[in-house]
Design a protein around this motif. Structure first.
Motif, mmCIF file in Angstrom:
data_model
loop_
_atom_site.group_PDB
_atom_site.id
_atom_site.type_symbol
_atom_site.label_atom_id
_atom_site.label_comp_id
_atom_site.label_asym_id
_atom_site.label_seq_id
_atom_site.Cartn_x
_atom_site.Cartn_y
_atom_site.Cartn_z
ATOM 1 N N TYR A 68 81.304 -10.747 98.072
ATOM 2 C CA TYR A 68 80.300 -11.180 97.107
ATOM 3 C C TYR A 68 78.931 -10.602 97.465
ATOM 4 O O TYR A 68 78.542 -10.581 98.637
ATOM 5 C CB TYR A 68 80.183 -12.697 97.098
ATOM 6 N N VAL A 105 76.340 -7.523 89.769
ATOM 7 C CA VAL A 105 77.687 -7.031 89.501
ATOM 8 C C VAL A 105 78.175 -6.166 90.657
ATOM 9 O O VAL A 105 77.551 -5.154 90.988
ATOM 10 C CB VAL A 105 77.730 -6.235 88.186
ATOM 11 N N CYS A 156 76.732 -2.928 94.560
ATOM 12 C CA CYS A 156 76.185 -4.125 93.914
ATOM 13 C C CYS A 156 74.976 -3.673 93.102
ATOM 14 O O CYS A 156 74.018 -3.139 93.667
ATOM 15 C CB CYS A 156 75.784 -5.153 94.953
ATOM 16 N N TYR A 203 71.004 -15.414 93.391
ATOM 17 C CA TYR A 203 72.098 -15.153 92.459
ATOM 18 C C TYR A 203 73.301 -14.576 93.197
ATOM 19 O O TYR A 203 73.145 -13.724 94.073
ATOM 20 C CB TYR A 203 71.647 -14.148 91.393
ATOM 21 N N TRP A 204 74.480 -15.027 92.772
ATOM 22 C CA TRP A 204 75.737 -14.489 93.295
ATOM 23 C C TRP A 204 76.413 -13.638 92.230
ATOM 24 O O TRP A 204 76.346 -13.946 91.045
ATOM 25 C CB TRP A 204 76.695 -15.627 93.658
ATOM 26 N N GLY A 205 77.096 -12.602 92.688
ATOM 27 C CA GLY A 205 77.953 -11.846 91.805
ATOM 28 C C GLY A 205 79.309 -12.523 91.684
ATOM 29 O O GLY A 205 79.566 -13.552 92.311
ATOM 30 N N GLN A 206 80.202 -11.892 90.927
ATOM 31 C CA GLN A 206 81.516 -12.484 90.673
ATOM 32 C C GLN A 206 82.519 -12.152 91.763
ATOM 33 O O GLN A 206 83.585 -12.753 91.834
ATOM 34 C CB GLN A 206 82.059 -12.019 89.308
ATOM 35 N N GLY A 207 82.188 -11.182 92.613
ATOM 36 C CA GLY A 207 83.049 -10.814 93.725
ATOM 37 C C GLY A 207 83.966 -9.643 93.410
ATOM 38 O O GLY A 207 84.303 -9.384 92.243
ATOM 39 N N THR A 208 84.366 -8.942 94.468
ATOM 40 C CA THR A 208 85.321 -7.845 94.346
ATOM 41 C C THR A 208 86.317 -7.947 95.493
ATOM 42 O O THR A 208 85.930 -8.187 96.640
ATOM 43 C CB THR A 208 84.601 -6.478 94.338
ATOM 44 N N GLN A 263 71.415 -10.305 86.460
ATOM 45 C CA GLN A 263 72.864 -10.144 86.614
ATOM 46 C C GLN A 263 73.148 -9.389 87.900
ATOM 47 O O GLN A 263 72.465 -8.411 88.210
ATOM 48 C CB GLN A 263 73.466 -9.408 85.425
#
Length: 115
Positions: free
Chosen positions: A93, A5, A22, A104-109, A3
């Motif tokens: 991201y 995040v 991150c 893997y990519w995070g969901q972004g902020t 994961q």
């Protein structure tokens, strides 16, 4: 399960600073390369900065203003952003490339810089 995040985004005035975090779980963090990318509304996603075990690289547009760092003990990568400009407004991201596991990519902020 890996994961990724991100956190730390927000609204800031031009000239201000933000620190993005991150956190990567579910993997052996120390051997991976971690990058930050960003995507502004209506534009393609673009590279911002990356850190591996011994090197860092930056996009020309952020050199001298942004600093990427990693804390292996916390499985975390940070992006310190100083002297922010309205053109830095984007979703940021985190992108992790982990040996033997994949990428893997995070969901972004969201980062918004007002003029």
């Amino acid at each position: 399960q890996v994961q990724v995040v991100e956190s730390g985004g927000g609204l800031v005035q031009a000239g201000g600073s933000l620190r993005l975090s991150c956190v990567i779980s579910g993997s052996t963090f120390t051997s991976g390369a971690i990058a930050w990318h960003r995507q502004a509304t209506g534009k393609s996603r673009e590279f911002v900065a990356t850190v591996s075990s011994d090197t860092t690289k930056y996009a020309e547009s952020v050199k001298g203003r942004f600093t990427i760092s990693r804390d292996n003990a916390k499985s975390a990568v940070y992006l310190q952003m100083n002297d922010l400009k309205p053109e830095d407004t984007a979703i940021y991201y985190c992108y992790a490339v982990l040996p033997a596991l994949g990428d893997y990519w995070g969901q972004g902020t969201q980062v918004t810089v007002s003029s």
